[in-house]
Design an enzyme around this catalytic site. Structure first.
Site, mmCIF file in Angstrom:
data_model
loop_
_atom_site.group_PDB
_atom_site.id
_atom_site.type_symbol
_atom_site.label_atom_id
_atom_site.label_comp_id
_atom_site.label_asym_id
_atom_site.label_seq_id
_atom_site.Cartn_x
_atom_site.Cartn_y
_atom_site.Cartn_z
ATOM 1 N N HIS A 105 48.706 38.987 47.779
ATOM 2 C CA HIS A 105 49.108 40.375 47.577
ATOM 3 C C HIS A 105 47.972 41.162 46.916
ATOM 4 O O HIS A 105 47.291 40.630 46.029
ATOM 5 C CB HIS A 105 50.366 40.437 46.690
ATOM 6 C CG HIS A 105 51.506 39.667 47.255
ATOM 7 N ND1 HIS A 105 51.898 38.434 46.753
ATOM 8 C CD2 HIS A 105 52.322 39.930 48.309
ATOM 9 C CE1 HIS A 105 52.928 37.985 47.472
ATOM 10 N NE2 HIS A 105 53.197 38.869 48.422
ATOM 11 N N HIS A 153 49.685 42.642 39.190
ATOM 12 C CA HIS A 153 50.379 43.869 39.621
ATOM 13 C C HIS A 153 50.710 44.793 38.441
ATOM 14 O O HIS A 153 51.355 45.823 38.628
ATOM 15 C CB HIS A 153 51.677 43.524 40.364
ATOM 16 C CG HIS A 153 51.456 42.736 41.622
ATOM 17 N ND1 HIS A 153 50.608 43.160 42.611
ATOM 18 C CD2 HIS A 153 51.974 41.539 42.043
ATOM 19 C CE1 HIS A 153 50.605 42.256 43.599
ATOM 20 N NE2 HIS A 153 51.414 41.267 43.267
HETATM 21 ZN ZN ZN Z 1 51.014 37.232 45.209
#
Ligand code: ZN
Length: 342
Positions: free
Chosen positions: A196, A159
């Protein structure tokens, strides 16, 4: 296979994390790495400490301004009257509006920290640097001829954008490994199987055609990171057509995941890369605290077996996967699945 692991992460133990408006201890805890390490060790994998690969690999994917901020933020924060133990943002720039880079560490925190899940403590920079060294080390082993190497990275990385931390991550280990592999290979593919969306990785390679980014993840209409991970995001400029997102409906199990993986693998084969980086999150597990998808323990073995069938020199980089009874078993299944084929 070789497992690259450094214990330099243990001082990074973020206490503050805001979830649905409530402050709680972060899910990204040192015990995660301990569990994963024990699982790898008990399977007979060789544990290797990474070397210090210097500042070059992280500087190849992150901006100088961001790296300066990450390295200095905690000490500068501590000089603020009444400051908390950890750096947390409380104001952000508005997209599309004028934005002057602030001198204040408070402003810089808002500029470089995308959410309330990436607080910076005394030892965060040190841990992130050694996590990146592990990814670099694994990539170097693969460049030197290993078929596969697994970087047990903590904190995770996918991320983290070129100039922004978010989602428990600071330095993008997966991107750093891919960039390292580019030293020898004209084209490198990244396959992100974390639950994610790998938004930071997508952002770093958004305008590039030499690194294909593919991500399978829970549908961002109902899960983190919400703003990205949609199927219509396909890259821009030279990178147009070199980003593939495969969002999956909540509750998708092994069958649905493997069906999407077949699409991902077909895209990777068509790209004909010289090497592959797998962003190996284990949080698509049915018993993960995030409870987004429903992949089983044996499912991780089947997923990694399909990845191994691509026949590419492969760097596995640990991403998410949170404390639950089967976290270690899920890793063991994944590594065994890869080795069954490779
Ligand atoms: Zn994750």
């Amino acid at each position: 296979m070789r497992v690259i692991y450094s214990d330099q992460h243990t001082g990074h133990d973020p206490q503050q994390f805001i979830l649905r408006g409530r402050m709680k201890r972060s899910n990204e805890q040192p015990e995660r790495a301990t569990l994963l390490l024990e699982a790898a060790r008990s399977q007979g994998h060789e544990i290797v400490a990474p070397g210090d690969h210097g500042a070059g690999p992280r500087a190849a994917v992150h901006t100088p301004q961001y790296l300066r901020f990450l390295e200095t933020a905690w000490e500068r924060w501590q000089q603020l009257e009444g400051a908390s133990e950890e750096v947390m943002p409380n104001i952000h720039p508005f997209p599309g509006q004028p934005c002057t880079y602030p001198d204040s560490v408070v402003g810089q925190a808002g500029y470089h920290m995308g959410d309330m899940a990436s607080s910076i403590g005394r030892h965060t920079w040190h841990a992130a640097v050694w996590s990146a060294h592990a990814a670099t080390h694994a990539a170097q082993l693969v460049l030197d001829g290993e078929r596969v190497a697994y970087a047990l990275c903590r904190p995770p990385g996918h991320h983290a954008f070129a100039d922004r931390a978010s989602g428990f991550t600071y330095l993008n280990n997966t991107a750093i490994a891919a960039q390292q592999l580019r030293q020898r290979h004209q084209r490198v593919a990244i396959l992100d199987v974390d639950v994610h969306h790998g938004n930071g990785t997508q952002g770093i390679f958004w305008r590039r055609k030499d690194v294909l980014t593919v991500s399978l993840h829970g549908d961002p209409r109902c899960s983190y990171p919400f703003f990205t991970g949609h199927a219509h995001e396909i890259g821009e400029g030279e990178g147009l057509g070199y980003n593939l997102n495969l969002p999956l409906a909540p509750g998708t199990g092994d069958g649905g995941f493997l069906a999407a993986l077949a699409t991902a693998n077909a895209t990777i084969r068509a790209f004909a890369p010289g090497a592959l980086v797998v962003a190996l999150g284990l949080d698509a597990y049915e018993g993960d605290p995030y409870k987004t998808l429903a992949v089983t323990t044996s499912g991780f073995g089947r997923i990694l077996a399909e990845v191994a069938r691509l026949g590419l020199p492969t760097v596995l980089v640990q991403e998410g996967g949170y404390l639950c009874e089967d976290l270690g078993a899920n890793l063991a299944s994944a590594l065994a699945g890869f080795e069954r084929v490779a």
